[in-house]
Design an enzyme around this catalytic site. Structure first.
Site, PDB file in Angstrom:
ATOM      1  N   PRO A 127       0.790  -1.150  -0.003  1.00 34.44           N
ATOM      2  CA  PRO A 127       0.097  -0.107   0.056  1.00 34.44           C
ATOM      3  C   PRO A 127       0.859   1.277   0.174  1.00 34.44           C
ATOM      4  O   PRO A 127       0.714   2.046   1.156  1.00 34.44           O
ATOM      5  CB  PRO A 127      -0.811  -0.342   1.341  1.00 34.44           C
ATOM      6  N   CYS A 128       1.580   1.458  -1.127  1.00 35.03           N
ATOM      7  CA  CYS A 128       2.295   2.684  -1.249  1.00 35.03           C
ATOM      8  C   CYS A 128       1.233   3.966  -1.105  1.00 35.03           C
ATOM      9  O   CYS A 128       1.763   5.140  -0.904  1.00 35.03           O
ATOM     10  CB  CYS A 128       3.115   2.761  -2.574  1.00 35.03           C
ATOM     11  N   HIS A 129      -0.105   3.729  -1.608  1.00 39.36           N
ATOM     12  CA  HIS A 129      -0.785   4.921  -1.358  1.00 39.36           C
ATOM     13  C   HIS A 129      -1.081   5.371  -0.130  1.00 39.36           C
ATOM     14  O   HIS A 129      -1.713   6.646   0.175  1.00 39.36           O
ATOM     15  CB  HIS A 129      -2.269   4.506  -1.954  1.00 39.36           C
TER      16      HIS A 129
END
Length: 164
Positions: A127-129
């Site tokens: 989850p780089c968001h």
């Protein structure tokens, strides 16, 4: 050597390209609509069926943590360390690039963390968001800021109705 399978999944944030093999998932990439046809469920390669199922459950708010095997085919040691840290940012939470750099033991590596984040081959799943600027502002995202906002809103929906 295992062969790499590819499938295309329709999602609320657009077309996703999935790549993987029996060794694990190697990519979840954003693609523009019209890039390829959506792969019908019956034609999903066996090695990508669980990926598709978990992504659909995530978008349906039925899954918070992905339980998949990864086969990262790219990335430096540092990039892989950044990517490995991303699942530690819990569902519905965010962390700054500085937070991630500190977690890796190198607070001066803020820009390097940002660059590694931008090269994450497993969008959504790693989850780089959930990584934002130090001031909480949304910053760059390979899928675009509108997708980043949508994903964060999915994980942390506004409170509905009145509390009193």
């Amino acid at each position: 050597m295992t062969s790499l399978a590819t499938a295309f999944l329709s999602s609320p944030v657009g077309l996703l390209e999935l790549r993987g093999s029996e060794a694990g998932l190697s990519a979840v990439l954003f693609r523009e609509e019209g890039h390829a046809a959506v792969t019908p469920d019956r034609d999903l390669p066996t090695c990508l069926r669980e990926v598709a199922r978990q992504l659909q459950a995530y978008f349906g708010r039925e899954l918070r943590d992905f339980q998949l095997t990864y086969d990262l085919l790219q990335g430096t040691d540092f990039q892989r360390r950044v990517w490995a840290a991303l699942p530690g940012i819990g569902y519905g939470h965010t962390a700054s690039y500085l937070d991630v750099a500190k977690l890796l033991g190198n607070p001066a590596a803020v820009r390097a963390v940002g660059a590694a984040n931008g090269q994450n081959p497993l969008a959504i799943v790693l989850p780089c968001h959930r990584v934002v600027g130090a001031n909480g502002q949304l910053t760059g995202y390979a899928g675009g800021l509108a997708r980043k906002r949508w994903l964060l809103d999915l994980e942390n929906p506004p409170i509905q109705g009145q509390l009193f």
